[in-house]
Design an enzyme around this catalytic site. Sequence first.
Site, PDB file in Angstrom:
ATOM      1  CG  ASP A 111      -1.777   1.027   1.319  1.00 41.49           C
ATOM      2  OD1 ASP A 111      -2.694   1.220   0.184  1.00 41.49           O
ATOM      3  OD2 ASP A 111      -1.917   1.960   2.272  1.00 41.49           O
ATOM      4  CB  ILE A 112       3.042   2.528  -2.554  1.00 39.28           C
ATOM      5  CG1 ILE A 112       4.042   1.302  -2.509  1.00 39.28           C
ATOM      6  CG2 ILE A 112       4.030   3.876  -2.888  1.00 39.28           C
ATOM      7  CD1 ILE A 112       4.984   1.366  -1.628  1.00 39.28           C
ATOM      8  CD  GLU A 113      -3.280   4.604  -0.604  1.00 36.99           C
ATOM      9  OE1 GLU A 113      -3.981   5.531  -0.447  1.00 36.99           O
ATOM     10  OE2 GLU A 113      -3.839   3.611   0.283  1.00 36.99           O
ATOM     11  CD  GLN A 114       5.308   6.741  -0.774  1.00 39.89           C
ATOM     12  OE1 GLN A 114       6.521   7.305  -0.947  1.00 39.89           O
ATOM     13  NE2 GLN A 114       5.398   5.676  -0.120  1.00 39.89           N
ATOM     14  CG  MET A 177      -7.514   1.370  -2.813  1.00 39.76           C
ATOM     15  SD  MET A 177      -6.172   2.003  -1.986  1.00 39.76           S
ATOM     16  CE  MET A 177      -5.244   2.929  -3.207  1.00 39.76           C
TER      17      MET A 177
END
Length: 350
Positions: A111-114, A177
């Site tokens: 779960d990075i989301e950068q 997501m």
Amino acid sequence: MTQRKTKVLNSLESLTYNDPIIDEDKNITVFVFDVGKKTWKFYDWSQITTVAAFGKYDPELMCHAHSQGSRIVLKGDVPLKDIVDPAFRASWVAEQLDLAKKQYMDGINIDIEQEVNDSSPEYDALTALVRETTEAFHSEIPGSQVTFDVAWSPKCVDRRCYNYSGIAEACDFLFVMSYDEQSQIWTQCVAAANAPYNQTLLGYEDYIRMGISPGKLVMGVPWYGYDYTCIDLLEDRVCTLPKVPFRGAPCSDAAGRQIPYGAIMKQVNGSISGSQWDEEQQAPYYNYRDPAGRFHQVWYDDPRSISAKAAYARDRGLRGIGMWNGNSLDYSGGPEAQKETEEMWQALKP
């Protein structure tokens, strides 16, 4: 039910990685994020194939998941600036693998989301990290699962311009997501659905057009909504919002606050509007007035809106469905709360 290990109920030390944990009678993936505490005791375990443990490590949860034929996986996060170095990636993967073995976990959810620019060194390094993680886990923990979380659309949402097709190929599947879809509002600055039906489905079609197999996609649905304080509430329907910029967009859902489904159910019947249905967005909302006299509008997902999206996931051949997060329902046990909670779980399998 296929053969699987049951010794885990008796002793952590008895667990070995000889066979995959998963109960193959669960023929579609149901991926549950758990953020801690003990609400997992009330989940519908007949459906769950994977729990992503995002809270404090709980050996009791791990043992229970295994006893139910479900995987339980680590959360994996790392600063992207560090992963350009191959030596750092190797060290990070080794650390995650060691932790998974010590905690008797069955894989990892990355779960990075950068932010990533598609011309940056991080673009290829992220794909390499996912591939190297998958290779290591599959080699060292037979039957393990490596997954990666992506935004609702592959079109650089929140400046996440990843190599989506490469990452999908490098891991077991992508968890999409499909929520927070108002994180960048480029049109009117008004409250809207967290995961509007047509927009959500368009995101999946975009992933599939990139060449990603539907069987590599798990649909994420929100078990929470957004509570917006309105500057104006026009005709009980249009809630204008203050401008809260986010990553280039003039407005965003940061103008509101997240609220779990259990809390929404306690509030909606006492609201000034009751639950309303928006046909265009295929989502419910309601209005209420706070003690200071300000109008609020709350957008959320309920069994009706989730069932429609779950039907698409089934008919389109997606790998499965899951939610952020499993703890969001009211598990207090009262008759009304129990009914609402059961309906949300049932909505995952239309």
